[in-house]
Design a protein around this motif. Sequence first.
Motif, PDB file in Angstrom:
ATOM      1  N   LEU A  90     -17.666  -2.277 -13.729  1.00 16.09           N
ATOM      2  CA  LEU A  90     -16.713  -2.039 -14.834  1.00 16.09           C
ATOM      3  C   LEU A  90     -16.273  -0.507 -14.809  1.00 16.09           C
ATOM      4  CD1 LEU A  90     -18.702  -3.344 -18.070  1.00 16.09           C
ATOM      5  CD2 LEU A  90     -16.367  -4.024 -16.806  1.00 16.09           C
ATOM      6  N   HIS A  91     -16.983   0.529 -14.083  1.00 11.06           N
ATOM      7  CA  HIS A  91     -16.406   1.909 -14.006  1.00 11.06           C
ATOM      8  C   HIS A  91     -15.499   1.809 -12.824  1.00 11.06           C
ATOM      9  CE1 HIS A  91     -16.717   6.311 -13.690  1.00 11.06           C
ATOM     10  NE2 HIS A  91     -16.783   5.926 -12.316  1.00 11.06           N
ATOM     11  N   GLN A  92     -15.698   1.057 -11.835  1.00 12.52           N
ATOM     12  CA  GLN A  92     -14.738   0.865 -10.659  1.00 12.52           C
ATOM     13  C   GLN A  92     -13.198   0.625 -11.095  1.00 12.52           C
ATOM     14  OE1 GLN A  92     -15.942  -1.695  -7.426  1.00 12.52           O
ATOM     15  NE2 GLN A  92     -14.207  -0.981  -6.192  1.00 12.52           N
ATOM     16  N   MET A  93     -13.366  -0.345 -12.092  1.00 11.35           N
ATOM     17  CA  MET A  93     -11.994  -0.833 -12.553  1.00 11.35           C
ATOM     18  C   MET A  93     -11.169   0.186 -13.252  1.00 11.35           C
ATOM     19  SD  MET A  93     -12.906  -4.617 -13.958  1.00 11.35           S
ATOM     20  CE  MET A  93     -10.991  -4.966 -14.348  1.00 11.35           C
ATOM     21  N   LYS A  94     -11.916   1.495 -14.038  1.00  9.60           N
ATOM     22  CA  LYS A  94     -11.307   2.352 -14.627  1.00  9.60           C
ATOM     23  C   LYS A  94     -11.087   3.680 -13.654  1.00  9.60           C
ATOM     24  CE  LYS A  94     -13.833   0.894 -18.834  1.00  9.60           C
ATOM     25  NZ  LYS A  94     -14.892   0.140 -18.026  1.00  9.60           N
ATOM     26  N   GLU A  95     -11.259   3.445 -12.517  1.00 12.81           N
ATOM     27  CA  GLU A  95     -11.058   4.607 -11.441  1.00 12.81           C
ATOM     28  C   GLU A  95      -9.668   4.505 -10.993  1.00 12.81           C
ATOM     29  OE1 GLU A  95     -13.132   7.737 -10.812  1.00 12.81           O
ATOM     30  OE2 GLU A  95     -13.441   6.838 -12.968  1.00 12.81           O
ATOM     31  N   PRO A  96      -9.069   5.684 -10.749  1.00 10.62           N
ATOM     32  CA  PRO A  96      -7.753   5.622 -10.030  1.00 10.62           C
ATOM     33  C   PRO A  96      -7.611   5.191  -8.831  1.00 10.62           C
ATOM     34  CG  PRO A  96      -8.007   7.782 -11.196  1.00 10.62           C
ATOM     35  CD  PRO A  96      -9.362   7.245 -11.163  1.00 10.62           C
ATOM     36  N   THR A  97      -6.641   4.238  -8.574  1.00 14.63           N
ATOM     37  CA  THR A  97      -6.455   3.697  -7.150  1.00 14.63           C
ATOM     38  C   THR A  97      -5.099   4.186  -6.700  1.00 14.63           C
ATOM     39  OG1 THR A  97      -5.498   1.648  -7.944  1.00 14.63           O
ATOM     40  CG2 THR A  97      -7.993   1.616  -7.707  1.00 14.63           C
ATOM     41  N   VAL A  98      -4.284   4.297  -7.419  1.00 16.25           N
ATOM     42  CA  VAL A  98      -2.922   4.987  -7.069  1.00 16.25           C
ATOM     43  C   VAL A  98      -2.226   5.735  -8.131  1.00 16.25           C
ATOM     44  CG1 VAL A  98      -1.692   2.694  -7.684  1.00 16.25           C
ATOM     45  CG2 VAL A  98      -0.535   4.186  -6.260  1.00 16.25           C
ATOM     46  N   GLU A  99      -1.645   6.813  -7.820  1.00 18.93           N
ATOM     47  CA  GLU A  99      -1.106   7.636  -8.891  1.00 18.93           C
ATOM     48  C   GLU A  99       0.316   7.122  -9.283  1.00 18.93           C
ATOM     49  OE1 GLU A  99       0.359  12.343  -9.212  1.00 18.93           O
ATOM     50  OE2 GLU A  99      -0.392  11.758  -7.357  1.00 18.93           O
ATOM     51  N   LEU A 100       0.691   7.154 -10.386  1.00 20.94           N
ATOM     52  CA  LEU A 100       1.950   6.949 -11.078  1.00 20.94           C
ATOM     53  C   LEU A 100       3.001   8.373 -11.295  1.00 20.94           C
ATOM     54  CD1 LEU A 100       1.058   3.990 -13.597  1.00 20.94           C
ATOM     55  CD2 LEU A 100       1.947   3.848 -10.992  1.00 20.94           C
ATOM     56  N   VAL A 101       3.985   8.291 -11.044  1.00 23.44           N
ATOM     57  CA  VAL A 101       4.836   9.530 -11.287  1.00 23.44           C
ATOM     58  C   VAL A 101       5.783   9.186 -12.571  1.00 23.44           C
ATOM     59  CG1 VAL A 101       6.592  10.782 -10.564  1.00 23.44           C
ATOM     60  CG2 VAL A 101       4.862  10.043  -8.999  1.00 23.44           C
ATOM     61  N   ALA A 102       5.602   9.976 -13.499  1.00 19.99           N
ATOM     62  CA  ALA A 102       6.448   9.930 -14.708  1.00 19.99           C
ATOM     63  C   ALA A 102       6.674   8.485 -15.252  1.00 19.99           C
ATOM     64  CB  ALA A 102       7.881  10.549 -14.320  1.00 19.99           C
ATOM     65  N   SER A 103       5.588   7.643 -15.557  1.00 19.49           N
ATOM     66  CA  SER A 103       5.539   6.331 -15.820  1.00 19.49           C
ATOM     67  C   SER A 103       5.098   6.380 -17.217  1.00 19.49           C
ATOM     68  CB  SER A 103       4.722   5.696 -15.012  1.00 19.49           C
ATOM     69  OG  SER A 103       4.683   4.226 -15.461  1.00 19.49           O
ATOM     70  N   SER A 104       5.696   5.435 -18.162  1.00 19.59           N
ATOM     71  CA  SER A 104       5.402   5.359 -19.449  1.00 19.59           C
ATOM     72  C   SER A 104       4.136   4.364 -19.412  1.00 19.59           C
ATOM     73  CB  SER A 104       6.241   4.666 -20.477  1.00 19.59           C
ATOM     74  OG  SER A 104       6.803   3.423 -19.743  1.00 19.59           O
ATOM     75  N   LEU A 105       3.996   3.843 -18.255  1.00 21.48           N
ATOM     76  CA  LEU A 105       2.515   2.930 -18.181  1.00 21.48           C
ATOM     77  C   LEU A 105       1.111   3.864 -18.038  1.00 21.48           C
ATOM     78  CD1 LEU A 105       3.678   0.184 -15.716  1.00 21.48           C
ATOM     79  CD2 LEU A 105       3.574   0.243 -17.942  1.00 21.48           C
ATOM     80  N   GLY A 106       1.586   5.071 -17.680  1.00 18.45           N
ATOM     81  CA  GLY A 106       0.339   6.069 -17.449  1.00 18.45           C
ATOM     82  C   GLY A 106       0.499   6.852 -16.429  1.00 18.45           C
ATOM     83  N   ASP A 107      -1.022   7.460 -15.854  1.00 17.27           N
ATOM     84  CA  ASP A 107      -0.785   8.398 -14.991  1.00 17.27           C
ATOM     85  C   ASP A 107      -1.191   7.778 -13.616  1.00 17.27           C
ATOM     86  OD1 ASP A 107      -0.301  10.450 -16.841  1.00 17.27           O
ATOM     87  OD2 ASP A 107      -2.220  10.500 -17.467  1.00 17.27           O
TER      88      ASP A 107
ATOM     89  N   GLY B  30       0.877  -1.242  -0.029  1.00 18.56           N
ATOM     90  CA  GLY B  30       0.074   0.017  -0.164  1.00 18.56           C
ATOM     91  C   GLY B  30       0.655   1.142   0.038  1.00 18.56           C
ATOM     92  N   THR B  31       2.089   1.321   0.061  1.00 17.99           N
ATOM     93  CA  THR B  31       2.933   2.404   0.226  1.00 17.99           C
ATOM     94  C   THR B  31       3.337   2.701  -1.190  1.00 17.99           C
ATOM     95  OG1 THR B  31       4.990   1.016   0.342  1.00 17.99           O
ATOM     96  CG2 THR B  31       3.542   1.622   2.569  1.00 17.99           C
ATOM     97  N   ARG B  32       3.408   2.002  -2.064  1.00 12.71           N
ATOM     98  CA  ARG B  32       3.720   2.614  -3.552  1.00 12.71           C
ATOM     99  C   ARG B  32       3.431   1.754  -4.555  1.00 12.71           C
ATOM    100  NH1 ARG B  32       9.493   2.925  -5.731  1.00 12.71           N
ATOM    101  NH2 ARG B  32       8.132   2.287  -7.647  1.00 12.71           N
ATOM    102  N   ALA B  33       3.355   1.934  -5.828  1.00 10.91           N
ATOM    103  CA  ALA B  33       3.174   1.288  -6.903  1.00 10.91           C
ATOM    104  C   ALA B  33       4.542   0.562  -7.576  1.00 10.91           C
ATOM    105  CB  ALA B  33       2.315   1.770  -7.892  1.00 10.91           C
ATOM    106  N   SER B  34       4.410  -0.799  -7.730  1.00  9.03           N
ATOM    107  CA  SER B  34       5.555  -1.378  -8.536  1.00  9.03           C
ATOM    108  C   SER B  34       5.114  -2.610  -9.285  1.00  9.03           C
ATOM    109  CB  SER B  34       6.805  -2.013  -7.719  1.00  9.03           C
ATOM    110  OG  SER B  34       7.687  -2.277  -8.519  1.00  9.03           O
ATOM    111  N   TYR B  35       4.961  -2.589 -10.477  1.00 11.06           N
ATOM    112  CA  TYR B  35       4.317  -3.531 -11.301  1.00 11.06           C
ATOM    113  C   TYR B  35       4.871  -5.079 -11.236  1.00 11.06           C
ATOM    114  CZ  TYR B  35       2.457  -5.357 -15.805  1.00 11.06           C
ATOM    115  OH  TYR B  35       1.864  -6.271 -16.818  1.00 11.06           O
ATOM    116  N   SER B  36       4.067  -5.916 -10.963  1.00 11.16           N
ATOM    117  CA  SER B  36       4.543  -7.171 -10.327  1.00 11.16           C
ATOM    118  C   SER B  36       3.581  -8.362 -11.097  1.00 11.16           C
ATOM    119  CB  SER B  36       4.230  -7.542  -9.079  1.00 11.16           C
ATOM    120  OG  SER B  36       4.482  -8.697  -8.501  1.00 11.16           O
TER     121      SER B  36
ATOM    122  N   PHE C 189      -2.717   3.691 -11.806  1.00  9.33           N
ATOM    123  CA  PHE C 189      -3.430   2.474 -12.126  1.00  9.33           C
ATOM    124  C   PHE C 189      -4.954   2.418 -11.526  1.00  9.33           C
ATOM    125  CE2 PHE C 189       0.855   0.281 -11.440  1.00  9.33           C
ATOM    126  CZ  PHE C 189       0.870  -0.071 -12.728  1.00  9.33           C
ATOM    127  N   GLY C 190      -5.877   1.704 -12.416  1.00  6.31           N
ATOM    128  CA  GLY C 190      -6.967   1.383 -11.662  1.00  6.31           C
ATOM    129  C   GLY C 190      -6.865   0.272 -11.368  1.00  6.31           C
TER     130      GLY C 190
END
Length: 459
Positions: free
Chosen positions: A261-278, A145-151, A280-281
């Motif tokens: 479906l809408h919930q899946m597309k809502e932001p859950t965590v912000e990404l910083v300077a990521s080519s993946l996007g702004d 819960g402290t940061r995003a890292s794709y796994s 993650f939903g």
Amino acid sequence: MSYATLSAFVEGTAQEYGTPGVAVGVWADGQEFYACHGVTSVENPLPVDRDTLFQLGSVTKTHTATAVMRLVEEGRIDLDAPVRKYVPELVLSDERAAADMTVLNLLNHTAGLGWNVIVDTGEGENALADFVARMTELEQLAAPGTRASYSQAGYNLVGRILENVTGLTYEQAIASLVLEPLGLSNSFFAPDDVMTRRFAVGHDFGEDGTLAVSRPWRVFRANNPGGGLTSSVTDLLRWARFHLGDGRAEDGTKVLSAEALHQMKEPTVELVASSLGDAFGIAWFLREVDGVRTVEHGGSARGQFAALHVVPERNFAVVVLNAGPEGTPFNQAVVRWAFENYLGLVEKDPEPLPYDEAWAREVAGAYENDAMTLNVVTDGAGLTIDAVIKPEVRAASETELPADYAPAAMGLLPGDADEYIVTEGGLAGQRGFFSRDESGAIVGIDLAGRLFTRVPAAS
């Protein structure tokens, strides 16, 4: 936009990037458009058509997450519940993390897990259970819960949740919860199902620079939840249309609520300077392009690359499947062309600042995760980055792994957040940032949503 215009662009771009086979689908103005070009294999060529199967790689994660959401609506899974509620056998290197991480942490890549465990646990029905047993070997990068890292490992663990909750294998669960209700009859996991149909093989560059078939064709079964689905451009466009819709299949059957479906597309965590996007939903990468929200996911397999992009407010989707070594820049070119020509949306990479020697010397060094090493090097005039699979990982792998990324130019982006962009080579367009500790020292780098920790310099 006519079929001929789309087809001409796809063919020309495939030739530009040396892509042997590609299938593109677009949903716009209530119509489907397709363009297929090339062959399934340079060794045993068959024409690519709308039913040709390609590996989706990590696009599979959207199917895995949607299956979970069906069980959430049935009250069988709670997104905020600890993972151990459903996988009590889970043991990690960090006991506190194993006890605290939730289902949502896995679905939005905030569990703090390293990228993956490179291990083949076989093709039996215990493949995922055995994989989870090996997750003690996985690095814990941060507290849940402290940061995003794709796994990738995190989504394979989600697959085990599906198995334990449904009593089915992961593949059976996906079939019953997602594939069959939506009529995705040209989507498969098992090689025995794929090999009886027309399918593409991946391609890489051989030692002489010519195209060569990537071998083996697929990776291990335990990787299915995070990247194992094989599908056609028609099925993938139908999948995109489902996620643009109200939760009903084309025959009117309710599969999921519009709210879910809408919930899946809502932001859950912000990404910083990521080519993946702004942000993650739930599974999805969220990005703003020219002022409009897009929802997307990409994937890669053995010399194959997939892209799935939807624009909900425009009822638009574009999907790209290809089997060539320059698959990522090819997909990016097609998606950007489709956005501009169908929607009038223009996406451009930010321009890096002129070379900053002080900053370059500060960030230069080696960074690693459980599978790869990134080398950031300055020669006093420019800065480069490469990505190298660790020798011990290559040696331990029972399958041939992809080639390393050669050194490519990178530059600092405006602002004070240590953000960068790669400007050439196979990593061109990738954005990320360097992280600092409390003293201000550079301690890590994020690339493609994954954290790499700085390797201490030899004394």
